[in-house]
Design an enzyme around this catalytic site. Structure first.
Site, PDB file in Angstrom:
ATOM      1  N   HIS A   1       0.763  -1.341  -0.096  1.00  0.00           N
ATOM      2  CA  HIS A   1      -0.059   0.160  -0.006  1.00  0.00           C
ATOM      3  C   HIS A   1       1.026   1.317   0.008  1.00  0.00           C
ATOM      4  O   HIS A   1       0.126   2.493   0.053  1.00  0.00           O
ATOM      5  CB  HIS A   1      -1.046  -0.023   1.119  1.00  0.00           C
TER       6      HIS A   1
ATOM      7  N   CYS B   1      10.874   8.305  -8.316  1.00  0.00           N
ATOM      8  CA  CYS B   1      10.914   9.179  -9.504  1.00  0.00           C
ATOM      9  C   CYS B   1       9.901   8.239 -10.642  1.00  0.00           C
ATOM     10  O   CYS B   1      10.330   7.192 -11.100  1.00  0.00           O
ATOM     11  CB  CYS B   1      12.146   9.536 -10.146  1.00  0.00           C
TER      12      CYS B   1
ATOM     13  N   SER C   1      -6.164  -8.310   9.946  1.00  0.00           N
ATOM     14  CA  SER C   1      -7.475  -9.000   9.924  1.00  0.00           C
ATOM     15  C   SER C   1      -7.736  -9.579   8.536  1.00  0.00           C
ATOM     16  O   SER C   1      -8.668 -10.194   8.386  1.00  0.00           O
ATOM     17  CB  SER C   1      -8.744  -7.949   9.948  1.00  0.00           C
TER      18      SER C   1
END
Length: 388
Positions: free
Chosen positions: A134, A142, A211
């Site tokens: 994430h 870049c 979870s």
């Protein structure tokens, strides 16, 4: 995760199940499970660890779906939880540092993380052995040449947007982008490909503090099953993948991993934070050429306009014979200005023959020579204190 990160995310109605009940294994059961996990880790040939927000709660970073998680409280219409310290000052937990030692010992082969707090990289996990699915709130990249820049401050945007900085490569100079995903962003293929590869190779996938609800990341551990791999889940709440796991442990992650390290007779190394700054000294003659004005500035190595969030204050003191008062700089920009009066001296030399007079002419001290002599001035600073 960071409260700032959660507030930057686009709003969506369905964030999955929240407010889940926490479960704790009885002490004797917990110890038996810890020993079983330790044996699995000890015998593993390709251990992969999959981490979620639960490994960072002991660092002072709230989770999302726990009883006091960010999204749990949002759904209940309550005030968000308060982080115990700023995001950029969070330090790796016992679990983070235990993973570093397992990697150094050759046991841990790869880490897959859903967290954006940057604590795996900061703790010492090699970048090539880490997939941050994430993104990382402290990482810019870049888009042109692919170079990554790890910052000591939280990047101001999320959603793979352009930031205010450019690539330092003179042949590139493209505008950098943040690496943190928003809800609508697809997982980065480079990170995802590496994660899938190692999960397929894994004989043990250890899931810590997650979870296992967010897709497609939550399905990665299952890829080990086809090759005969085992899944272990350490989490306080039940997960949708519990039935697929060979071992489920309901306990605090730090306690479980500390027990595993004790069983393996491995020491958890301490975390030592190292931050770098640059000290810039400038000096020049005043317009009336009677003083030398100098300026001392402490800035980030990431650029003079980049913040220094890890510094509270800087104390500067001088040698007693320099005649300067000590100073404490308490806010950015950390800059100190002073001037030094130039004292001219007329040197009278004894009489000599005309053939030698060129060596003994009356003269004044050359101002530029004085500036050159002052170039060693920074070495005469007595102390520079940067407490966290």
């Amino acid at each position: 995760m960071s409260l700032g990160y959660a507030e930057k995310l686009s709003y969506i109605e369905d964030v999955g199940q929240v407010g889940m009940t926490e479960h704790f294994d009885m002490p004797q059961v917990l110890q038996e499970k810890i020993e079983r996990l330790a044996m699995l880790v000890q015998k593993s040939k390709h251990l992969v660890v999959f981490t979620g927000a639960g490994i960072s709660t002991s660092c002072g970073i709230p989770d999302f779906r726990g009883p006091k998680g960010i999204w749990t409280l949002q759904r209940e219409g309550k005030a968000l939880p308060e982080a115990s310290l700023p995001f950029h000052r969070a330090m790796p937990s016992l679990t983070h540092m235990a993973l570093v030692e397992l990697e150094r010992a050759g046991i841990l082969k790869f880490v897959i993380s859903q967290n954006v707090d940057g604590l795996h990289l900061r703790s010492g996990i090699p970048r090539e052995k880490l997939a941050e699915l994430h993104g990382n709130s402290f990482l810019e990249t870049c888009p042109s040449c692919g170079v990554e820049y790890l910052r000591d401050f939280e990047v101001e945007t999320i959603g793979l947007k352009e930031t205010s900085r450019r690539c330092s490569d003179e042949n590139c100079r493209a505008r950098l982008k943040d690496t943190v995903l928003d809800w609508e962003d697809a997982l980065p293929s480079k990170e995802m490909d590496l994660a899938e590869k190692h999960c397929r190779m894994a004989d043990v996938v250890l899931c810590l503090g997650t979870s296992l609800q967010i897709t497609p990341a939550c399905n990665l551990p299952l890829k080990s099953l086809r090759g005969g791999g085992k899944i272990v889940i350490v989490n306080l709440q039940k997960t949708p993948k519990d039935k697929k796991a060979n071992l489920v442990i309901h306990g605090l992650v730090d306690k479980v991993i500390s027990g595993v390290m004790d069983f393996l007779n491995l020491q958890i190394p301490p975390f030592v934070r190292i931050d770098h700054v640059q000290i810039i000294l400038t000096q020049a003659l005043s317009l009336d050429k009677k003083n030398v004005n100098w300026s001392l500035r402490v800035t980030s190595i990431h650029g003079q306009k980049a913040p220094l969030p890890f510094i509270k204050s800087i104390e500067i003191s001088f040698l007693d014979n320099q005649g300067y008062k000590s100073a404490i700089l308490q806010k950015e920009p950390f800059q100190l200005k002073r001037f030094q009066k130039i004292v001219f001296s007329l040197i009278r030399m004894p009489y000599c023959k005309s053939s030698d007079t060129r060596q003994f002419k009356n003269h004044a001290v050359d101002r530029m020579q004085l500036l050159r002599e002052m170039s060693s001035w920074p070495q005469r600073l007595r102390s520079l204190h940067m407490p966290l």
